[in-house]
Design a protein around this motif. Structure first.
Motif, PDB file in Angstrom:
ATOM      1  N   TRP A 251       0.805  -1.162  -0.109  1.00 26.44           N
ATOM      2  CA  TRP A 251      -0.176  -0.054   0.038  1.00 26.44           C
ATOM      3  C   TRP A 251       0.958   1.102  -0.106  1.00 26.44           C
ATOM      4  N   GLU A 252       0.591   2.243  -0.773  1.00 23.53           N
ATOM      5  CA  GLU A 252       1.132   3.367  -0.743  1.00 23.53           C
ATOM      6  C   GLU A 252       0.212   4.626  -0.838  1.00 23.53           C
ATOM      7  N   GLY A 253       0.676   5.691  -0.069  1.00 19.91           N
ATOM      8  CA  GLY A 253      -0.375   6.902  -0.314  1.00 19.91           C
ATOM      9  C   GLY A 253       0.143   7.875   0.912  1.00 19.91           C
ATOM     10  N   THR A 254      -0.760   9.155   1.147  1.00 23.41           N
ATOM     11  CA  THR A 254      -0.461   9.953   1.772  1.00 23.41           C
ATOM     12  C   THR A 254      -0.837   9.986   3.238  1.00 23.41           C
ATOM     13  N   PRO A 255      -0.165  10.265   4.199  1.00 24.44           N
ATOM     14  CA  PRO A 255      -0.779  10.073   5.626  1.00 24.44           C
ATOM     15  C   PRO A 255      -1.871  11.084   5.746  1.00 24.44           C
ATOM     16  N   ARG A 256      -2.864  10.645   6.556  1.00 23.48           N
ATOM     17  CA  ARG A 256      -4.260  11.673   6.766  1.00 23.48           C
ATOM     18  C   ARG A 256      -3.865  12.403   8.010  1.00 23.48           C
ATOM     19  N   SER A 257      -4.299  13.422   8.078  1.00 20.19           N
ATOM     20  CA  SER A 257      -4.073  14.447   9.370  1.00 20.19           C
ATOM     21  C   SER A 257      -4.911  13.853  10.531  1.00 20.19           C
ATOM     22  N   VAL A 258      -4.122  14.191  11.744  1.00 20.45           N
ATOM     23  CA  VAL A 258      -4.964  13.639  13.068  1.00 20.45           C
ATOM     24  C   VAL A 258      -6.170  14.488  13.138  1.00 20.45           C
ATOM     25  N   ARG A 259      -6.338  15.633  12.272  1.00 24.42           N
ATOM     26  CA  ARG A 259      -7.698  16.446  12.230  1.00 24.42           C
ATOM     27  C   ARG A 259      -8.792  15.491  11.860  1.00 24.42           C
ATOM     28  N   ASP A 260      -8.471  14.357  11.046  1.00 28.19           N
ATOM     29  CA  ASP A 260      -9.534  13.543  10.659  1.00 28.19           C
ATOM     30  C   ASP A 260      -9.345  12.477  11.966  1.00 28.19           C
ATOM     31  N   SER A 261     -10.476  12.079  12.448  1.00 26.52           N
ATOM     32  CA  SER A 261     -10.653  11.213  13.755  1.00 26.52           C
ATOM     33  C   SER A 261     -10.160   9.953  13.079  1.00 26.52           C
ATOM     34  N   HIS A 262      -9.771   9.091  14.037  1.00 28.07           N
ATOM     35  CA  HIS A 262      -9.248   7.624  13.815  1.00 28.07           C
ATOM     36  C   HIS A 262     -10.490   6.769  12.971  1.00 28.07           C
ATOM     37  N   ARG A 263     -11.638   7.013  13.554  1.00 23.84           N
ATOM     38  CA  ARG A 263     -12.994   6.197  12.955  1.00 23.84           C
ATOM     39  C   ARG A 263     -13.006   6.631  11.389  1.00 23.84           C
ATOM     40  N   LYS A 264     -12.986   8.272  11.182  1.00 21.46           N
ATOM     41  CA  LYS A 264     -13.125   8.562   9.853  1.00 21.46           C
ATOM     42  C   LYS A 264     -12.235   8.001   8.963  1.00 21.46           C
ATOM     43  N   VAL A 265     -11.049   7.864   9.331  1.00 17.59           N
ATOM     44  CA  VAL A 265      -9.899   7.308   8.562  1.00 17.59           C
ATOM     45  C   VAL A 265     -10.258   5.747   8.054  1.00 17.59           C
ATOM     46  N   ARG A 266     -10.578   5.188   9.219  1.00 20.50           N
ATOM     47  CA  ARG A 266     -10.825   3.562   9.306  1.00 20.50           C
ATOM     48  C   ARG A 266     -11.984   3.457   8.278  1.00 20.50           C
ATOM     49  N   ASP A 267     -13.024   4.104   8.525  1.00 19.15           N
ATOM     50  CA  ASP A 267     -14.272   3.790   7.667  1.00 19.15           C
ATOM     51  C   ASP A 267     -14.212   4.248   6.332  1.00 19.15           C
ATOM     52  N   SER A 268     -13.199   5.059   6.016  1.00 20.04           N
ATOM     53  CA  SER A 268     -12.838   5.345   4.498  1.00 20.04           C
ATOM     54  C   SER A 268     -12.110   4.261   3.976  1.00 20.04           C
ATOM     55  N   HIS A 269     -11.572   3.454   4.840  1.00 13.94           N
ATOM     56  CA  HIS A 269     -10.714   2.299   4.233  1.00 13.94           C
ATOM     57  C   HIS A 269      -9.316   2.762   3.409  1.00 13.94           C
TER      58      HIS A 269
END
Length: 316
Positions: A251-269
């Motif tokens: 997997w390769e990508g850009t890290p999400r900001s902690v402004r986005d909640s853990h659940r929001k990142v997880r649920d967006s897969h």
């Protein structure tokens, strides 16, 4: 939530693998300090700004501002909470609006409530709330996913908080090599998680790994969050790799900001997702024990001044 029989082995930038017994029973509740009231420079404590403070919740009042027959005011949210009785004189409130105070508020310009944290902006009274909800100087929420932690603060404070209060593992370096072990991989529950913090390029990153149900299927997921704003997070990239038996997933990508909640990142897969059957295949053996090795690296995208393209800056 408790994670029994799970171990994490981590090595970063040449550090030998070391066995780390995970303990995720930290369901502590923390409370944040109340923000300071911001007063306009040169105004006395009995200022218009103070008159706009609700006597019940102490928040700034916005239309409709209600008042009783004796002139005491309060916000519309608190009007229902006090059962239509003035909290000051106990008289019935009725439906009287303080139009004069609403008009005065319209003419005010106030500094952002995060001015003490560095925000220099000044806004009309009615525009202030909208800005503060998105202000880049507003405190960050604790990124710890295993409990409803209410602590907020700047990044250095939260790093210390994660280390001291949540006992999160801290590592220096931009590469990592984790081994996740679970004796019974069929016992997959929601919010089974672990968190590691990495320090590289002068920044902090949160590596999350967890097991949860995706529909009816149990899955494992790993993803990275940047401890800073989204605009800064876009300067970095990361890769995750898991494999075994001659196969691998990357997997390769850009890290999400902690402004986005853990659940929001997880649920967006938005991360590396491994189905349980694939995870057991990678683990080898009799497929009765999960043994996943997840490796990865973080790098900074640098702008090429000549060609205008991004080139990776890998740490040594």
């Amino acid at each position: 939530m408790e994670m029994e029989n799970i171990e994490c082995v981590s090595s970063t930038d040449g550090i030998e693998d070391e066995e780390i017994q995970l303990s995720h029973n930290h369901n502590h509740q923390f409370s944040s300090a109340k923000p300071h009231n911001i007063l306009l420079p040169g105004l006395a404590p009995t200022s218009v700004h103070e008159l706009l403070e609700c006597p019940v919740c102490t928040n700034s009042m916005y239309p409709p501002i209600h008042q009783c027959h004796n002139g005491h005011t309060l916000c519309s949210t608190c009007k229902t909470r006090v059962h239509n009785r003035c909290p000051t004189c106990r008289q019935e409130l009725g439906d009287i609006r303080c139009l004069a105070l609403e008009k005065v508020a319209e003419s005010l310009e106030l500094p952002c409530k995060y001015f003490s944290l560095g925000c220099p902006e000044i806004f009309p009274y009615y525009s202030k709330l909208k800005h503060e909800a998105l202000c880049n100087f507003r405190p960050y929420n604790c990124p710890y996913a295993g409990s409803e932690c209410s602590v907020t603060g700047d990044i250095p404070y939260l790093v210390s908080h994660l280390r001291d209060d949540h006992k999160v593992d801290m590592h220096t370096g931009c590469t990592f090599n984790h081994r996740y072990v679970k004796s019974n991989p069929r016992e997959v529950e929601n919010a089974t998680w672990m968190l590691t913090v990495f320090h590289c390029f002068g920044q902090y990153f949160c590596l999350h790994f967890e097991a949860f149900q995706l529909g009816m299927a149990p899955v494992y997921m790993a993803f990275l969050r940047f401890m800073g704003d989204e605009s800064e997070a876009r300067n970095y990239s990361y890769s995750l790799e898991v494999g075994g038996n001659g196969r691998k997933l990357i997997w390769e990508g850009t890290p999400r900001s902690v402004r986005d909640s853990h659940r929001k990142v997880r649920d967006s897969h938005d991360g590396l997702i491994i189905q349980r059957n694939m995870a057991l295949f990678f683990s080898g053996g009799d497929r009765k024990e999960l043994k996943l090795r997840v490796t990865g690296r973080i790098w900074k995208e640098q702008q090429n001044p000549e060609g205008g393209v991004c080139i990776p800056n890998l740490c040594s």
